[in-house]
Design an enzyme around this catalytic site. Structure first.
Site, PDB file in Angstrom:
ATOM      1  N   LYS A 204     -40.127  80.304 -93.882  1.00 44.69           N
ATOM      2  CA  LYS A 204     -40.683  80.719 -95.173  1.00 44.69           C
ATOM      3  C   LYS A 204     -40.360  82.198 -95.382  1.00 44.69           C
ATOM      4  CE  LYS A 204     -44.027  82.622 -97.157  1.00 44.69           C
ATOM      5  NZ  LYS A 204     -43.594  83.356 -98.344  1.00 44.69           N
ATOM      6  N   GLY A 256     -44.603  91.044 -90.515  1.00 40.19           N
ATOM      7  CA  GLY A 256     -45.196  91.466 -91.781  1.00 40.19           C
ATOM      8  C   GLY A 256     -46.318  92.444 -91.545  1.00 40.19           C
ATOM      9  N   SER A 257     -47.291  92.417 -92.440  1.00 39.12           N
ATOM     10  CA  SER A 257     -48.350  93.428 -92.415  1.00 39.12           C
ATOM     11  C   SER A 257     -49.403  93.111 -91.349  1.00 39.12           C
ATOM     12  CB  SER A 257     -49.006  93.513 -93.785  1.00 39.12           C
ATOM     13  OG  SER A 257     -49.660  92.301 -94.070  1.00 39.12           O
ATOM     14  N   THR A 258     -50.085  94.145 -90.909  1.00 37.80           N
ATOM     15  CA  THR A 258     -51.139  93.956 -89.915  1.00 37.80           C
ATOM     16  C   THR A 258     -52.292  93.101 -90.455  1.00 37.80           C
ATOM     17  OG1 THR A 258     -50.488  95.958 -88.763  1.00 37.80           O
ATOM     18  CG2 THR A 258     -52.747  95.198 -88.393  1.00 37.80           C
ATOM     19  N   GLY A 261     -51.168  89.573 -90.351  1.00 39.59           N
ATOM     20  CA  GLY A 261     -51.002  89.228 -88.939  1.00 39.59           C
ATOM     21  C   GLY A 261     -52.328  88.908 -88.276  1.00 39.59           C
ATOM     22  N   GLU A 278     -45.065  90.488 -85.218  1.00 40.27           N
ATOM     23  CA  GLU A 278     -44.453  91.823 -85.302  1.00 40.27           C
ATOM     24  C   GLU A 278     -45.021  92.470 -86.552  1.00 40.27           C
ATOM     25  OE1 GLU A 278     -42.744  93.149 -83.035  1.00 40.27           O
ATOM     26  OE2 GLU A 278     -42.102  91.420 -81.861  1.00 40.27           O
ATOM     27  N   GLU A 414     -49.602 103.302 -92.337  1.00 36.43           N
ATOM     28  CA  GLU A 414     -48.207 102.939 -92.601  1.00 36.43           C
ATOM     29  C   GLU A 414     -47.973 102.984 -94.107  1.00 36.43           C
ATOM     30  OE1 GLU A 414     -46.859  98.798 -92.032  1.00 36.43           O
ATOM     31  OE2 GLU A 414     -45.158  99.649 -90.956  1.00 36.43           O
TER      32      GLU A 414
HETATM   33  P1  NDP Z   1     -47.199  90.461 -95.908  1.00 36.48           P
HETATM   34  O1  NDP Z   1     -47.714  90.559 -94.540  1.00 36.48           O
HETATM   35  O2  NDP Z   1     -48.152  90.175 -97.018  1.00 36.48           O
HETATM   36  O3  NDP Z   1     -46.047  89.335 -96.004  1.00 36.48           O
HETATM   37  C1  NDP Z   1     -45.172  88.965 -94.950  1.00 36.48           C
HETATM   38  C2  NDP Z   1     -44.891  87.471 -95.040  1.00 36.48           C
HETATM   39  O4  NDP Z   1     -46.090  86.719 -94.848  1.00 36.48           O
HETATM   40  C3  NDP Z   1     -44.364  87.019 -96.388  1.00 36.48           C
HETATM   41  O5  NDP Z   1     -43.486  85.923 -96.208  1.00 36.48           O
HETATM   42  C4  NDP Z   1     -45.627  86.567 -97.082  1.00 36.48           C
HETATM   43  O6  NDP Z   1     -45.393  85.701 -98.157  1.00 36.48           O
HETATM   44  C5  NDP Z   1     -46.340  85.857 -95.957  1.00 36.48           C
HETATM   45  N1  NDP Z   1     -47.778  85.725 -96.110  1.00 36.48           N
HETATM   46  C6  NDP Z   1     -48.608  86.376 -96.965  1.00 36.48           C
HETATM   47  N2  NDP Z   1     -49.880  85.973 -96.776  1.00 36.48           N
HETATM   48  C7  NDP Z   1     -49.861  85.046 -95.778  1.00 36.48           C
HETATM   49  C8  NDP Z   1     -50.861  84.281 -95.117  1.00 36.48           C
HETATM   50  N3  NDP Z   1     -52.151  84.390 -95.425  1.00 36.48           N
HETATM   51  N4  NDP Z   1     -50.486  83.440 -94.132  1.00 36.48           N
HETATM   52  C9  NDP Z   1     -49.201  83.341 -93.772  1.00 36.48           C
HETATM   53  N5  NDP Z   1     -48.197  84.036 -94.374  1.00 36.48           N
HETATM   54  C10 NDP Z   1     -48.522  84.891 -95.355  1.00 36.48           C
HETATM   55  O7  NDP Z   1     -46.431  91.793 -96.201  1.00 36.48           O
HETATM   56  P2  NDP Z   1     -46.020  92.366 -97.625  1.00 36.48           P
HETATM   57  O8  NDP Z   1     -44.734  91.726 -97.910  1.00 36.48           O
HETATM   58  O9  NDP Z   1     -47.060  92.238 -98.666  1.00 36.48           O
HETATM   59  O10 NDP Z   1     -45.945  93.908 -97.275  1.00 36.48           O
HETATM   60  C11 NDP Z   1     -47.147  94.656 -97.236  1.00 36.48           C
HETATM   61  C12 NDP Z   1     -47.110  95.684 -96.170  1.00 36.48           C
HETATM   62  O11 NDP Z   1     -46.794  95.076 -94.930  1.00 36.48           O
HETATM   63  C13 NDP Z   1     -46.051  96.732 -96.328  1.00 36.48           C
HETATM   64  O12 NDP Z   1     -46.451  97.733 -97.195  1.00 36.48           O
HETATM   65  C14 NDP Z   1     -45.882  97.199 -94.926  1.00 36.48           C
HETATM   66  O13 NDP Z   1     -46.886  98.128 -94.629  1.00 36.48           O
HETATM   67  C15 NDP Z   1     -46.100  95.970 -94.111  1.00 36.48           C
HETATM   68  N6  NDP Z   1     -44.845  95.319 -93.713  1.00 36.48           N
HETATM   69  C16 NDP Z   1     -44.443  95.429 -92.439  1.00 36.48           C
HETATM   70  C17 NDP Z   1     -43.257  94.863 -92.049  1.00 36.48           C
HETATM   71  C18 NDP Z   1     -42.750  94.972 -90.669  1.00 36.48           C
HETATM   72  O14 NDP Z   1     -41.551  94.836 -90.443  1.00 36.48           O
HETATM   73  N7  NDP Z   1     -43.607  95.147 -89.679  1.00 36.48           N
HETATM   74  C19 NDP Z   1     -42.399  94.157 -92.990  1.00 36.48           C
HETATM   75  C20 NDP Z   1     -42.931  94.064 -94.318  1.00 36.48           C
HETATM   76  C21 NDP Z   1     -44.116  94.625 -94.638  1.00 36.48           C
HETATM   77  P3  NDP Z   1     -45.303  86.310 -99.647  1.00 36.48           P
HETATM   78  O15 NDP Z   1     -44.217  87.321 -99.640  1.00 36.48           O
HETATM   79  O16 NDP Z   1     -44.975  85.107-100.421  1.00 36.48           O
HETATM   80  O17 NDP Z   1     -46.638  86.898 -99.942  1.00 36.48           O
END
Ligand code: NDP
Length: 509
Positions: A204, A256-258, A261, A278, A414
């Site tokens: 996804k 993705g985001s903390t 996570g 991560e 962050e």
């Molecule tokens: P998110 O954590 O919201 O999204 C990452 C992924 O998880 C996307 O595919 C998202 O889908 C999906 N997702 C969202 N909600 C859920 C859930 N409840 N259960 C399972 N999967 C879910 O990150 P964002 O894209 O909103 O970025 C926000 C912040 O995260 C950034 O500002 C940054 O601080 C941090 N970030 C960190 C990253 C890293 O490499 N460590 C990478 C990207 C972001 P969808 O996009 O459809 O919402």
């Protein structure tokens, strides 16, 4: 219907340089209505649509299905059937052969991958043009670990009388949930070890970046990977949550985001389901008093502001010795100010837009908070007013703050945008304490003319990875965050182990 080769629809609106640059592009995917299940592009059941926006222009240029629960169920069922089939029963060397073929197919699609990635998230082509080569390298690296899996692991009972054969089985159906900052590599770093281990997957991608990953799926299909081994669904975070909780998913790998996570960790804990997370970071670059600032300048953007500051491991807090504070601030300011910002399709561009409108607002809020809390911007500090068709793009000026104190939000949280903070330290113990005074623990750099002094500092940093005089992730070495930066490890043999479960078969000797 499915538009495998539909033309980019943005060709003529105006004659601005940005629209001309986009008009000549012919990307393989823009408006699509399908998902990849059972080895074929199949119309999605969900009737909702999610737009794909070019962050450089603010223009919607594509759309994908916002999948439904039926799409999730179909993709997981497909992966489950494939897991019951031949894939996990092939030898690791046979699966490695597929990885090598996927790598070749990915490289054939390098240009389309780069341009689609850039149009989705605004990564400059100077960055995205490396995505296919890096993905291919990751696939080839994991293919090279087939011998490690083939090796029969026999362990004697320490007190004699028998031995155990340790089997390494694939964990099963894996949900791979990716963010938007590196939409190819943050999938492939999960996909490659999962496939070598014998797992099957449902991917996804993040909502802003659902198209470039289709080119990886095309590479998987062209490599002849059996139907159902790799599946792709698109849609909002709601789908990610459904996957995490799906009864037929055996493991979740997430970047993705903390906060998200943490939610995934809670759900996985309840389900006793293995998970790799991560997450975010707030890493530090410690500049020791003997650092060569000229050499540091040459790697500063890559180590501290890569991908317009949208990289999890970059060191966005620069810790400078009081004796050289002004010199460091001047070097950092001059280096960042000299990086060209503009159309990410222009090969000369170093800083592009932020990836989404909401990220643009978040980053500007942080810039305002830095100012309000008393930090001093030495370059940048506002939305960038660019011309030539980029007026509605999500550009924030690359920004450096001096006089940053550890308690300020820009020093603690962050930001995920082009903002650096320069803090002052009195001695090396204070520098290490400042670096470790964070909820995160992902990356870090030590700049010094004395490698052994730099190693001594690196050893005292509470973080998953540290670079000496530069930072780059190495997909042969473990990469993982401590504390709020994550759980588990990707990359390296350790990253492969995350897709295995063990069985010990004991026999009398
Ligand atoms: P998110 O954590 O919201 O999204 C990452 C992924 O998880 C996307 O595919 C998202 O889908 C999906 N997702 C969202 N909600 C859920 C859930 N409840 N259960 C399972 N999967 C879910 O990150 P964002 O894209 O909103 O970025 C926000 C912040 O995260 C950034 O500002 C940054 O601080 C941090 N970030 C960190 C990253 C890293 O490499 N460590 C990478 C990207 C972001 P969808 O996009 O459809 O919402």
């Amino acid at each position: 219907m499915t538009s495998l080769h539909d033309q980019n629809s943005v060709t003529s609106a105006s004659a601005s340089p940005a629209s001309v640059a986009r008009g000549v592009l012919s990307l393989p995917y823009s408006n699509v209505d399908d998902v990849f299940v059972d080895g074929a592009w199949t119309p999605a059941v969900g009737t909702g649509r999610n737009p794909v926006t070019d962050p450089a222009t603010g223009e919607v240029w594509g759309s994908v299905p916002d999948g439904s629960v039926e799409d999730v169920d179909a993709a997981v069922a497909s992966a489950r059937r494939a897991f019951a089939g031949e894939w996990p029963r092939l030898t690791p060397t046979e699966r490695a052969g597929y990885l090598l073929r996927i790598a070749d197919e990915v490289e054939k699609r390098a240009t389309e991958i780069s341009l689609t990635n850039t149009r989705e998230n605004g990564s400059p082509v100077s960055e995205s043009s490396g995505a296919a080569a890096n993905a291919a390298s990751i696939l080839r690296y994991f293919a090279s670990l087939a011998d490690y899996l083939e090796h029969e692991d026999v362990r004697a009972f320490p007190r004699g009388g028998g031995e155990s054969i340790v089997r390494r089985d694939p964990v099963g159906v894996c949900a791979l949930i990716a963010p938007w900052n590196f939409p190819i590599n943050l999938v492939v770093i999960k996909l490659a070890p999962a496939l070598l281990a014998g797992c099957t997957v449902v991917i996804k991608p993040a909502s802003p970046t659902p198209l470039s990953i289709r080119l990886i799926i095309d590479a998987v299909a062209a490599a002849g990977v059996p139907a159902g081994v790799v599946n792709l669904i698109t849609g909002s975070g709601r789908l990610g949550d459904m996957l995490v909780r799906h009864p037929d998913v055996d493991k979740v790998a997430f970047t993705g985001s903390t906060p998200v996570g943490r939610r995934i960790a809670a759900a996985s804990g309840e389900l006793l389901r293995p998970v790799t997370l991560e997450l975010g970071g707030k890493s530090s670059a410690i500049v020791l008093p003997d650092a060569d600032l000229g050499a540091m300048s040459s790697v500063l953007i890559r180590s501290c502001m890569r991908n317009t500051g949208q990289t999890c491991y970059i060191s966005t807090r620069i810790l400078a010795p009081a004796s050289r504070y002004d010199e460091v601030v001047d070097m950092v300011t001059a280096t960042i100010a000299a990086g060209p910002q503009g159309d990410p399709l222009d090969p000369a561009t170093v800083f592009g837009p932020t990836a989404t409108e909401s990220q643009f607002r978040t980053v500007l809020d942080y810039v305002e908070s830095g100012r309000a809390e008393g930090a001093r911007p030495t370059t940048g500090g506002r939305a960038a007013g660019l011309a030539g068709g980029l007026e509605r793009g999500f550009f924030v000026e690359p920004t450096v703050f001096a006089d940053v104190e550890p308690w300020m939000r820009i020093s603690r949280e962050e930001i995920f945008g082009p903002v650096l903070s320069v803090l002052k330290y009195a001695d090396v113990d204070e520098a290490i304490a400042l670096a470790n005074n964070t909820e995160f623990g992902l990356g870090g750099v030590v700049f010094s003319g004395d490698e052994s002094a730099a190693f001594a500092v690196a050893d005292r940093m509470d973080t998953g990875s540290v670079g000496i005089n530069f930072f780059a992730s190495n997909h042969a070495a473990p990469f993982g965050g401590r504390h709020d930066s994550g759980l588990g490890t990707e990359y390296g043999i350790e990253g492969l182990n995350a897709y295995l479960i063990y069985k010990s078969i004991h026999r009398r000797g």
